[in-house]
Design a protein around this motif. Sequence first.
Motif, PDB file in Angstrom:
ATOM      1  N   GLY A  95       0.813  -1.122  -0.018  1.00  0.00           N
ATOM      2  CA  GLY A  95       0.132   0.074   0.132  1.00  0.00           C
ATOM      3  C   GLY A  95       0.748   1.167  -0.168  1.00  0.00           C
ATOM      4  N   TYR A  96       0.703   2.120  -1.244  1.00  0.00           N
ATOM      5  CA  TYR A  96       1.516   3.213  -1.100  1.00  0.00           C
ATOM      6  C   TYR A  96       0.639   4.327  -1.931  1.00  0.00           C
ATOM      7  N   ASN A  97       0.517   5.664  -1.414  1.00  0.00           N
ATOM      8  CA  ASN A  97       0.079   6.707  -2.080  1.00  0.00           C
ATOM      9  C   ASN A  97       0.557   8.088  -1.479  1.00  0.00           C
ATOM     10  N   PHE A  98      -0.177   9.148  -2.288  1.00  0.00           N
ATOM     11  CA  PHE A  98       0.384  10.485  -1.767  1.00  0.00           C
ATOM     12  C   PHE A  98       0.174  10.929  -0.516  1.00  0.00           C
ATOM     13  N   LYS A 120      -3.719   0.702  -3.634  1.00  0.00           N
ATOM     14  CA  LYS A 120      -4.315   1.740  -2.946  1.00  0.00           C
ATOM     15  C   LYS A 120      -3.760   3.334  -3.261  1.00  0.00           C
ATOM     16  N   ALA A 121      -3.578   3.222  -4.725  1.00  0.00           N
ATOM     17  CA  ALA A 121      -3.261   4.595  -5.190  1.00  0.00           C
ATOM     18  C   ALA A 121      -3.972   5.340  -4.883  1.00  0.00           C
ATOM     19  N   ALA A 123      -3.420  10.917  -8.780  1.00  0.00           N
ATOM     20  CA  ALA A 123      -2.912  10.014  -7.787  1.00  0.00           C
ATOM     21  C   ALA A 123      -2.143   8.937  -8.324  1.00  0.00           C
ATOM     22  N   THR A 124      -2.492   8.334  -9.669  1.00  0.00           N
ATOM     23  CA  THR A 124      -1.968   7.112  -9.896  1.00  0.00           C
ATOM     24  C   THR A 124      -0.421   7.740 -10.522  1.00  0.00           C
ATOM     25  N   LYS A 125      -0.342   8.803 -11.509  1.00  0.00           N
ATOM     26  CA  LYS A 125       0.806   9.309 -11.820  1.00  0.00           C
ATOM     27  C   LYS A 125       1.747   9.673 -10.574  1.00  0.00           C
ATOM     28  N   ILE A 163      -1.495  -1.932  -9.253  1.00  0.00           N
ATOM     29  CA  ILE A 163      -2.784  -2.682  -9.664  1.00  0.00           C
ATOM     30  C   ILE A 163      -3.853  -1.637  -9.344  1.00  0.00           C
ATOM     31  N   LEU A 164      -4.937  -1.558 -10.281  1.00  0.00           N
ATOM     32  CA  LEU A 164      -5.809  -0.678 -10.243  1.00  0.00           C
ATOM     33  C   LEU A 164      -7.227  -1.375 -10.407  1.00  0.00           C
TER      34      LEU A 164
END
Length: 307
Positions: free
Chosen positions: A221-224, A250-251, A270-272, A284-285
Amino acid sequence: MNSKKNLKNDRRNFLKKGMVGAAGLSVVPSLSILNCKGGKKHNMQEKDETKVIYRTLGKTGIKVPVISMGTSSNEYLIKAALKTGIVHFDTANVYNNGLHETTFGRVLKNIPRESYVIATKIYGLRDDNGMPRTNITSGEFLDDFRQSMETSLKRLQMDYVDILYLHSADNSDIVKLDIVKDVMQEFKSEGKARFLGVSTHTPEVIYTIVEEGIYDVILAGYNFRDLESGTAKKAIRHAAEAGCGIVGMKALAGVYWDEERKHPINARAATKWMLQNEDIHTVILSINTFEKLEMFWSLMNDLTLTP
């Protein structure tokens, strides 16, 4: 009033702090892919492997596009995803009572096995702390784990999966447990899993995964929202340096900015943002509409973040 102000500030800061990275590549000539029930056309494009951004999953040597597909029970979407160049698919033994694995199995059974990468996950008989239940024996835990593997392979109509994850390991002790490591290595030695991995939402667990030395891939899990603390980024860097393949999840960080779910997060941005980190080899989305597929497809050859 303050919550609305904070919401605006969060959005503004997210865009301001996003750095421009991963040079954009030219767009593939447009085609119409006819792949959905009722003959509806979607303006997406056939894959052109020279334009797609690929990264290597660590020491596995597997090269995958930066965009991968999570669980789906829509055969038409999966077929369309394959045509756009998505080749890595992620599922789990427990998702939708097995429907997701069964759907992937139907779609992929007539496709050359070496042309795609499939990952599944097994949770096992575990308690609320993520450890084997205290009311069962080690033998019962192992029997269930083995049966889950056989069930997944049967649903997928495959002899093996490319990646087998220990599902949702947010407790370091389960990653170190001998019966878990032994049964997963058993699957690998029997040819039922090419590579072993762990999925986790907890950065601290990543260090344990690396220390154990038997796991090839980490689904992290990793995001902004990690931007300020950098805790997940640091753990992922450690794992990537050790040769682990890193798959991001968990983008979209909960999809909405607010608990009332009125203000959606910009999925493209968010994905970028996640993929600016080259230690994330693919993400994975959840792609459950053709519109989302088209949007995420566009990122496969252009990760440039712009304000």
